[in-house]
Design an enzyme around this catalytic site. Sequence first.
Site, mmCIF file in Angstrom:
data_model
loop_
_atom_site.group_PDB
_atom_site.id
_atom_site.type_symbol
_atom_site.label_atom_id
_atom_site.label_comp_id
_atom_site.label_asym_id
_atom_site.label_seq_id
_atom_site.Cartn_x
_atom_site.Cartn_y
_atom_site.Cartn_z
ATOM 1 C CD GLU A 268 -2.456 -1.240 2.794
ATOM 2 O OE1 GLU A 268 -2.122 -0.421 3.668
ATOM 3 O OE2 GLU A 268 -3.326 -2.100 2.976
ATOM 4 N N PRO A 269 1.667 1.464 -1.037
ATOM 5 C CG PRO A 269 2.771 1.487 -3.102
ATOM 6 C CD PRO A 269 1.780 0.705 -2.298
ATOM 7 C CB CYS A 338 -2.448 34.292 12.906
ATOM 8 S SG CYS A 338 -2.881 35.572 11.739
ATOM 9 C CE1 TYR A 367 -0.388 10.222 3.710
ATOM 10 C CE2 TYR A 367 1.923 10.093 3.069
ATOM 11 C CZ TYR A 367 0.741 9.474 3.394
ATOM 12 O OH TYR A 367 0.670 8.101 3.387
HETATM 13 N N1 LLP Z 1 -1.285 1.793 4.532
HETATM 14 C C1 LLP Z 1 -1.757 2.228 5.709
HETATM 15 C C2 LLP Z 1 -2.636 1.364 6.501
HETATM 16 C C3 LLP Z 1 -1.396 3.513 6.169
HETATM 17 O O1 LLP Z 1 -1.836 3.943 7.339
HETATM 18 C C4 LLP Z 1 -0.554 4.331 5.366
HETATM 19 C C5 LLP Z 1 -0.173 5.674 5.804
HETATM 20 C C6 LLP Z 1 -0.115 3.839 4.134
HETATM 21 C C7 LLP Z 1 -0.496 2.555 3.760
HETATM 22 C C8 LLP Z 1 0.753 4.618 3.191
HETATM 23 O O2 LLP Z 1 2.011 4.897 3.738
HETATM 24 P P1 LLP Z 1 3.163 5.592 2.849
HETATM 25 O O3 LLP Z 1 3.624 4.586 1.807
HETATM 26 O O4 LLP Z 1 2.605 6.802 2.222
HETATM 27 O O5 LLP Z 1 4.228 5.903 3.827
HETATM 28 N N2 LLP Z 1 0.719 12.443 6.927
HETATM 29 C C9 LLP Z 1 1.979 11.816 7.215
HETATM 30 C C10 LLP Z 1 1.991 10.361 6.818
HETATM 31 C C11 LLP Z 1 0.869 9.572 7.446
HETATM 32 C C12 LLP Z 1 0.822 8.163 6.953
HETATM 33 C C13 LLP Z 1 -0.405 7.507 7.385
HETATM 34 N N3 LLP Z 1 -0.547 6.180 6.920
HETATM 35 C C14 LLP Z 1 3.088 12.583 6.508
HETATM 36 O O6 LLP Z 1 2.803 13.579 5.871
HETATM 37 O O7 LLP Z 1 4.261 12.215 6.616
#
Ligand code: LLP
Length: 404
Positions: A268-269, A338, A367
Amino acid sequence: MYFKKNKLFIEKVEGLKIVKKFGTPTYCYSRSKLKNNIKNFQKNFRSINPLICFSVKSNSNLEILKQIKRSGIGADVVSKGEMLQALKAGIPPKKIVFSGVGKKSEELKFAIEKKILLINAESESEIFEIERLAKLKKTNVNIGIRLNPNIDAKTLKKISTGKHEDKFGLTEKAFLNILKNFKKSNFVKVKCLSVHIGSQITDCKPYEKMINVLDRIIKKSNHLYDYVDLGGGMGIQYEKKTKLFNYKRYNSIITKFLKKHKVKIIFEPGRSIIANSAVLFSQIIYIKNTSKKKFIILDAAMNDLMRPALYGSFHNILPLIKSNKKNKKIHDFVGPVCETTDKFLSVKEFSNLKEKEYVAISDVGAYGMSLSSNYNLRPKASEIMIENKSSKVILKRQKLNNIV
Ligand code: LLP
């Protein structure tokens, strides 16, 4: 993104032309970068033939999801809204997995009706609710159960998800108990063991530990799983000093695991697919000089790009036109909101800048827009897709009329 004669280009379009045409703040994506990221991810794991489900929370723009669909990958969603958006982009339900600790009944019902591949459940109560809904519909539902492997992902504390103190998933003991209880259910079929230990992970070791835990659990489960969903989390290089994630090593760890367990791997990237395909263009409103520093006051703010304020994360900033002169003073790039945390970056020197000029904040594809808000009643930015020489709006700038 590159400089040609000191001018910043995205693919074959000059940055300055984009900001003049579409205004600021504006998220600007490169389609070829996105396509390449997908291709590279697929290539890195070709030998294990996984199902790749793009994490829609990282970016839910419809045009981007359409590209995801065209590249043949699926979606990982965490709300009915994301599910609707993935379906609207044409992603087949059989390539959609549904994650999250607090799925509401109405969301579960929708997922069951759409016959998505898997609902990854995170508590016993959720599985009871899925069972209740499945019974009502006289159908059976394929689920995954998310394990919390109690592993430190060695990433920012605020984006770590795999420790017992985090709200996600179930402990090994709870997992095995629940599995036993639902093994014989006529309505809920446990098809998948799922896990996700955090985000922006650059070291392979936490994944190695995670795989060892999965190996142990599967052995203890006495159950045949069709899938093992390893989540996402692979980090990118926001800063040059960050080491590159070792995909080869991760692939070989998984290959060994697959020799023991005949399952289909799901990934799940989010970030690794979309983060470095976009910049946020912003105009300098004012420059305020103090004895200690220069405040570069941008028209983008923490409501547009929340990551630096929320996690203290790093995003490089580039001028759209590089000056040959460097200004040796501390530059704080801030927004108009602010709040003191409304700051993107502080650097010791920067290419000479003037008011009304523009800058690009890097690696904001993941994000960025998806975490943006209307804080301070600021309209959300527009999104632009660049492809070779062409540029088009893929999300219109929000109108003040719609929020006031
Ligand atoms: N699968 C699940 C169950 C997740 O909770 C997440 C991310 C992903 C996949 C995808 O992860 P990635 O490959 O994008 O690292 N807002 C934060 C990141 C929060 C991630 C939440 N879950 C930021 O801006 O760094």
